[in-house]
Design a protein around this motif. Sequence first.
Motif, PDB file in Angstrom:
ATOM      1  N   ASP A   1       0.834  -1.208   0.000  1.00  0.00           N
ATOM      2  CA  ASP A   1       0.000   0.000   0.000  1.00  0.00           C
ATOM      3  C   ASP A   1       0.870   1.260   0.000  1.00  0.00           C
ATOM      4  OD1 ASP A   1      -2.228  -1.640   0.064  1.00  0.00           O
ATOM      5  OD2 ASP A   1      -2.848  -1.050   2.093  1.00  0.00           O
ATOM      6  N   LEU A   2       1.889   1.265   0.846  1.00  0.00           N
ATOM      7  CA  LEU A   2       2.773   2.427   0.909  1.00  0.00           C
ATOM      8  C   LEU A   2       3.599   2.542  -0.365  1.00  0.00           C
ATOM      9  CD1 LEU A   2       3.885   4.856   2.420  1.00  0.00           C
ATOM     10  CD2 LEU A   2       5.501   3.325   3.548  1.00  0.00           C
ATOM     11  N   LEU A   3       4.106   1.438  -0.851  1.00  0.00           N
ATOM     12  CA  LEU A   3       4.906   1.453  -2.075  1.00  0.00           C
ATOM     13  C   LEU A   3       4.089   1.999  -3.251  1.00  0.00           C
ATOM     14  CD1 LEU A   3       7.578   0.793  -3.471  1.00  0.00           C
ATOM     15  CD2 LEU A   3       6.718  -1.523  -3.827  1.00  0.00           C
ATOM     16  N   GLY A   4       2.865   1.530  -3.393  1.00  0.00           N
ATOM     17  CA  GLY A   4       2.004   2.018  -4.465  1.00  0.00           C
ATOM     18  C   GLY A   4       1.707   3.502  -4.338  1.00  0.00           C
ATOM     19  N   ALA A   5       1.465   3.958  -3.108  1.00  0.00           N
ATOM     20  CA  ALA A   5       1.176   5.377  -2.880  1.00  0.00           C
ATOM     21  C   ALA A   5       2.397   6.243  -3.187  1.00  0.00           C
ATOM     22  CB  ALA A   5       0.720   5.592  -1.442  1.00  0.00           C
ATOM     23  N   LEU A   6       3.572   5.775  -2.798  1.00  0.00           N
ATOM     24  CA  LEU A   6       4.796   6.529  -3.101  1.00  0.00           C
ATOM     25  C   LEU A   6       4.982   6.685  -4.605  1.00  0.00           C
ATOM     26  CD1 LEU A   6       7.212   4.995  -0.456  1.00  0.00           C
ATOM     27  CD2 LEU A   6       6.476   7.385  -0.565  1.00  0.00           C
ATOM     28  N   HIS A   7       4.732   5.619  -5.351  1.00  0.00           N
ATOM     29  CA  HIS A   7       4.840   5.691  -6.814  1.00  0.00           C
ATOM     30  C   HIS A   7       3.798   6.652  -7.385  1.00  0.00           C
ATOM     31  CE1 HIS A   7       7.926   2.773  -8.066  1.00  0.00           C
ATOM     32  NE2 HIS A   7       7.660   2.199  -6.901  1.00  0.00           N
ATOM     33  N   ALA A   8       2.561   6.541  -6.930  1.00  0.00           N
ATOM     34  CA  ALA A   8       1.487   7.392  -7.443  1.00  0.00           C
ATOM     35  C   ALA A   8       1.739   8.873  -7.147  1.00  0.00           C
ATOM     36  CB  ALA A   8       0.148   6.957  -6.849  1.00  0.00           C
ATOM     37  N   ALA A   9       2.361   9.156  -6.004  1.00  0.00           N
ATOM     38  CA  ALA A   9       2.649  10.539  -5.602  1.00  0.00           C
ATOM     39  C   ALA A   9       3.994  11.040  -6.124  1.00  0.00           C
ATOM     40  CB  ALA A   9       2.619  10.648  -4.079  1.00  0.00           C
ATOM     41  N   HIS A  10       4.691  10.202  -6.865  1.00  0.00           N
ATOM     42  CA  HIS A  10       6.035  10.533  -7.392  1.00  0.00           C
ATOM     43  C   HIS A  10       7.014  10.884  -6.265  1.00  0.00           C
ATOM     44  CE1 HIS A  10       4.313  10.351 -11.370  1.00  0.00           C
ATOM     45  NE2 HIS A  10       3.370  11.173 -10.972  1.00  0.00           N
ATOM     46  N   LEU A  11       6.907  10.147  -5.177  1.00  0.00           N
ATOM     47  CA  LEU A  11       7.791  10.329  -4.020  1.00  0.00           C
ATOM     48  C   LEU A  11       8.643   9.086  -3.757  1.00  0.00           C
ATOM     49  CD1 LEU A  11       5.229  12.032  -1.607  1.00  0.00           C
ATOM     50  CD2 LEU A  11       7.144  13.140  -2.785  1.00  0.00           C
ATOM     51  N   HIS A  12       8.682   8.159  -4.698  1.00  0.00           N
ATOM     52  CA  HIS A  12       9.388   6.892  -4.510  1.00  0.00           C
ATOM     53  C   HIS A  12      10.857   7.029  -4.907  1.00  0.00           C
ATOM     54  CE1 HIS A  12       9.518   6.063  -8.867  1.00  0.00           C
ATOM     55  NE2 HIS A  12       8.372   6.714  -8.856  1.00  0.00           N
ATOM     56  N   ASP A  13      11.683   6.205  -4.313  1.00  0.00           N
ATOM     57  CA  ASP A  13      13.101   6.072  -4.682  1.00  0.00           C
ATOM     58  C   ASP A  13      13.842   7.401  -4.750  1.00  0.00           C
ATOM     59  OD1 ASP A  13      13.000   3.250  -4.895  1.00  0.00           O
ATOM     60  OD2 ASP A  13      12.125   3.422  -6.898  1.00  0.00           O
ATOM     61  N   LEU A  14      13.581   8.287  -3.816  1.00  0.00           N
ATOM     62  CA  LEU A  14      14.306   9.566  -3.774  1.00  0.00           C
ATOM     63  C   LEU A  14      15.699   9.397  -3.174  1.00  0.00           C
ATOM     64  CD1 LEU A  14      11.407  11.910  -2.568  1.00  0.00           C
ATOM     65  CD2 LEU A  14      12.179  11.477  -4.917  1.00  0.00           C
ATOM     66  N   GLY A  15      15.947   8.240  -2.587  1.00  0.00           N
ATOM     67  CA  GLY A  15      17.239   7.953  -1.976  1.00  0.00           C
ATOM     68  C   GLY A  15      17.314   8.439  -0.543  1.00  0.00           C
ATOM     69  N   HIS A  16      18.367   8.015   0.124  1.00  0.00           N
ATOM     70  CA  HIS A  16      18.638   8.442   1.493  1.00  0.00           C
ATOM     71  C   HIS A  16      19.810   9.410   1.494  1.00  0.00           C
ATOM     72  CE1 HIS A  16      16.791   4.595   3.463  1.00  0.00           C
ATOM     73  NE2 HIS A  16      15.875   5.455   3.076  1.00  0.00           N
TER      74      HIS A  16
END
Length: 119
Positions: free
Chosen positions: A34-49
């Motif tokens: 659920d969180l992974l899908g939301a991050l992708h949909a919001a374009h907030l995924h894989d921004l790195g650390h």
Amino acid sequence: MPTLTTIFCETRPHTQEPAEWTGEARFLLDPPGDLLGALHAAHLHDLGHPDDLSVQVSAEALFEDGEITGRTVLSAADLATLTAHLPEAHHARVLAWAAFAYALEGQGNDARFVIWFVE
């Protein structure tokens, strides 16, 4: 598909001089997809650390048992964007995380959420 989501809130004093981040709290959200899908949909995924993770968070990641994927860092404000893409059952939880971070910021701290997934 990830089997675990790790979400840490880190803080540091908001000062002119750079300060170190400290792990404040660890949060969970299940199922991780659920969180992974939301991050992708919001374009907030894989921004790195960032390179300046707290000792607590760095150690937790170092000793993780599986492969770490989906590293990203969010602000409390990013959580509002993220909430719009999550199932309604998660809204209150994620808004509580944001309230927690805003309370810490109100005490003169910077706050951020360090997120990763374990496969």
